[in-house]
Design an enzyme around this catalytic site. Structure first.
Site, PDB file in Angstrom:
ATOM      1  N   ASP A 131      83.736  16.168  34.759  1.00 38.59           N
ATOM      2  CA  ASP A 131      82.907  16.398  33.588  1.00 38.59           C
ATOM      3  C   ASP A 131      83.813  16.845  32.444  1.00 38.59           C
ATOM      4  OD1 ASP A 131      80.268  16.906  32.354  1.00 38.59           O
ATOM      5  OD2 ASP A 131      79.631  17.233  34.425  1.00 38.59           O
ATOM      6  N   ASP A 233      80.077  15.059  28.547  1.00 43.98           N
ATOM      7  CA  ASP A 233      78.888  15.892  28.423  1.00 43.98           C
ATOM      8  C   ASP A 233      78.410  16.017  26.972  1.00 43.98           C
ATOM      9  OD1 ASP A 233      77.107  18.011  29.722  1.00 43.98           O
ATOM     10  OD2 ASP A 233      77.988  19.118  28.053  1.00 43.98           O
ATOM     11  N   GLU A 288      77.168  10.867  28.515  1.00 41.64           N
ATOM     12  CA  GLU A 288      75.858  11.444  28.776  1.00 41.64           C
ATOM     13  C   GLU A 288      75.035  11.341  27.500  1.00 41.64           C
ATOM     14  OE1 GLU A 288      75.017  15.442  28.350  1.00 41.64           O
ATOM     15  OE2 GLU A 288      73.374  15.445  29.787  1.00 41.64           O
ATOM     16  N   HIS A 355      71.775  16.940  37.948  1.00 44.35           N
ATOM     17  CA  HIS A 355      71.629  18.397  37.988  1.00 44.35           C
ATOM     18  C   HIS A 355      70.732  18.934  36.876  1.00 44.35           C
ATOM     19  CE1 HIS A 355      74.485  17.512  34.933  1.00 44.35           C
ATOM     20  NE2 HIS A 355      74.399  18.753  34.488  1.00 44.35           N
ATOM     21  N   ASP A 356      70.316  18.091  35.938  1.00 43.34           N
ATOM     22  CA  ASP A 356      69.426  18.528  34.861  1.00 43.34           C
ATOM     23  C   ASP A 356      67.983  18.105  35.114  1.00 43.34           C
ATOM     24  OD1 ASP A 356      71.466  19.675  33.366  1.00 43.34           O
ATOM     25  OD2 ASP A 356      71.922  17.799  32.343  1.00 43.34           O
TER      26      ASP A 356
END
Ligand code: GLC
Length: 582
Positions: A131, A233, A288, A355-356
């Protein structure tokens, strides 16, 4: 002239990569998506390190824990791992607030552990994607400590500031702030700084070339260590309109439109490509968030523009609390419109969870005892048979479900907690909020990985940082491992199928039975091979009219124990079939 060169190059690539006869080439010449790349063919397994496996009993997952599970990871058949941030961080947003981009978070281990992990992955033929969190840093990063110390500090312009003597800055909404305010007053220099996320995540100033060069150095540092790419990200928010214009009322509801795609975003991405990425041609990048439309997304990954490789848009997961809020027809349309834009060039990711997000079963399938297994297998079939790189979130391969915590004390997440306390200040309905979080909180998907039925699901010998889902005695990897028909073994089978059938990677996608409210049906076609995928997204039996003659065809995968080809105009609840059409 330039166009002619491009066309010739496409022709040659197609001829060399597929070794096909001329007549076949003429059929597919317009599709640069036949340009083979490892990252197009990859299944990428996302590991949330904090929750994967704890090796030292402190209750927090760590690198040594991941190392101890490398054989399991390999056994999935996946090609690459995307690791959520493992850099040094005070952990306000679970590592998305980085205080040192060249160190490992103490909770997770050391740089030596990292080197062992990377070596262990590469030895098993698994690539590693890290990330890259550079829209913002932590307020505990040395740059910010310096920047906030005086107005003329050399790091001052690494961040966005507003001098208080000019009055209050134009209102900006923040994702994670208790009061939803993105400008935070900072007394030492009598100024406000900008934070689109939490107060501990000040936004970096991408308009400053020095800052950009720092980031490029950080990227080189990790790529030189041998990692295989980055997941960028929140990068769509990096460039800002620093005239800070007033924004229309209610703009927060369309935040990507107003915060995304700032005036110089694509210039910066092209510069990043020139300075760094072009020097590491095997590395891949995934953005992302990529604007608000297929056209926006294409701008990030159109190979002619030389920016990033894979776009990752949110429309398909922004369906409300669960799929029925949107309806399957609209859901199908979203995927189809993106595929249409990307059919000739550019590349997408396909995912239903990360994960979100809450667990994919809860959002798109059903976690009831009757349908958990079937719906999970059906959703895995979807992720692995669409055109685009499959991103698959850890725990989904064993059918993990939402944790559905009852109390705010069970939540650690800055998002849930700040929203809760913000609402409390305003006297809002807290129990309704908590009820909603059972379906929507991203911590539903962050509970510790359920390895077995022993204490704490075999995740830790200590006290887990986040409560283990209570269903771990019946939902865990050990049970799945021992059952040949389990969700886990089904996932492995479909991953293998994707490798066996290049049509699942490169083949043309066609949506069938468009208006069907229960069934997602499509074909994938490449060089005379045709697969039909039939997915019942509902808990009822459902009719399907595909118009495809497949009575003599072969079912190559089914999520029910027995399946015949006859009468396949009716699908059983959550049934998933892949048919090779003859
Ligand atoms: C991204 C991450 C999310 C994080 C946010 C701020 O959306 O996926 O987990 O909280 O950025 O870094």
């Amino acid at each position: 002239m330039k166009n002619l060169h491009v066309k010739i190059a496409i022709y040659l690539t197609i001829i060399f990569s597929f070794n096909m006869s001329y007549s076949q080439v003429t059929v597919t010449k317009s599709s640069s998506n036949l340009d083979k790349k490892w990252w197009k063919e990859a299944v990428i397994y996302q590991i949330y390190p904090r929750s994967f496996k704890d090796s030292n009993g402190d209750g927090v997952g760590d690198l040594k824990g991941i190392i101890s599970k490398l054989d399991y990871i390999k056994s999935l058949g996946i090609d690459a791992v995307w690791l959520n941030p493992i850099y040094e961080s005070p952990n306000d947003d679970n590592g998305y607030d980085i205080s040192n981009y060249r160190e490992i978070m103490k909770d997770f281990g050391t740089m030596e552990d990292f080197d062992v992990l990377l070596k262990g992955m590469h030895a098993r033929g698994i690539k590693l994607i890290m990330d890259l969190v550079v829209n913002h840093s932590s307020d505990e990063h040395e740059w910010f400590k310096q920047a906030r110390s005086s107005r003329d500090n050399k790091y001052r312009d690494y961040y966005h500031w507003w001098p208080a003597e000019k009055g209050k800055p134009t209102y900006r909404w923040s994702f994670f702030d208790v009061n939803s305010e993105a400008w935070k007053y900072d007394a030492p220099t009598n100024s406000y700084y900008l934070h689109y996320f939490s107060q501990k995540q000040p936004d970096l100033n991408w308009e400053n070339p020095k800052l950009r060069n720092e980031v490029y150095d950080i990227m080189r540092f990790w790529l030189d260590k041998g990692i295989d790419g980055f997941r960028m990200d929140a990068f769509q928010f990096a460039s800002k309109d620093t005239t800070w214009p007033e924004l229309p009322k209610g703009y927060e509801k369309q935040i990507e439109k107003y915060y995304g795609k700032g005036p110089h975003l694509h210039e910066y991405l092209q510069e990043m490509n020139r300075e760094v990425l072009s020097k590491y041609p095997n590395a891949m990048t995934v953005a992302e968030g990529a604007g608000t439309s297929p056209k926006d997304a294409m701008e990030f990954v159109d190979p002619d523009r030389k920016e990033l490789n894979i776009a990752y848009h949110f429309e398909s997961v922004s369906v409300g609390d669960c799929l029925s809020d949107l309806g399957l027809v609209k859901f199908k349309n979203i995927f189809s419109k993106y595929d249409e834009e990307f059919k000739d060039k550019g590349w997408l990711s396909i995912f239903l969870a990360n994960h979100d997000q809450p667990r994919m079963i809860n959002k798109f399938g059903s976690d009831t005892p009757e349908f958990r297994e079937l719906s999970s297998k059906m959703l895995s079939t979807f992720v692995l048979t669409m055109r685009g790189t499959s991103f698959y979130y850890n725990g989904d391969e064993i059918g993990m479900t939402n944790a559905k915590f009852n109390s705010i004390d069970d939540y650690q997440d800055v998002d849930t907690r700040n929203k809760y306390f913000g609402l409390k200040q305003k006297g809002g309905d807290l129990s309704a909020f908590l009820e909603g979080q059972k379906q929507t909180s991203r911590e539903n998907g962050r509970t510790p990985f359920q390895w077995d039925a022993s204490k704490n699901a075999g995740f830790t010998t200590g006290k887990p940082w986040l409560k283990v889902n209570q269903n771990y005695t019946t939902v865990n990897a050990e049970i799945e491992e021992n059952n040949p028909n389990s969700i886990l073994n089904y996932f492995r089978k479909i991953v293998k199928l994707r490798k066996q059938y290049p049509v699942l990677v490169y083949g043309k996608y066609t949506l069938l039975d468009k208006e069907n409210p229960k069934v997602f049906a499509y074909t994938r076609e490449l060089e005379g091979k045709k697969l039909l995928v039939l997915l019942n997204f509902s808990s009822d039996s459902a009719n399907v009219k595909t118009g495809v003659e497949f009575e003599n065809s072969k079912i190559i995968s089914s999520n029910y124990p027995t399946s015949t080809i006859n009468n396949r105009s009716v699908l059983r609840p959550y049934e998933a079939l892949i048919v090779e059409v003859k």
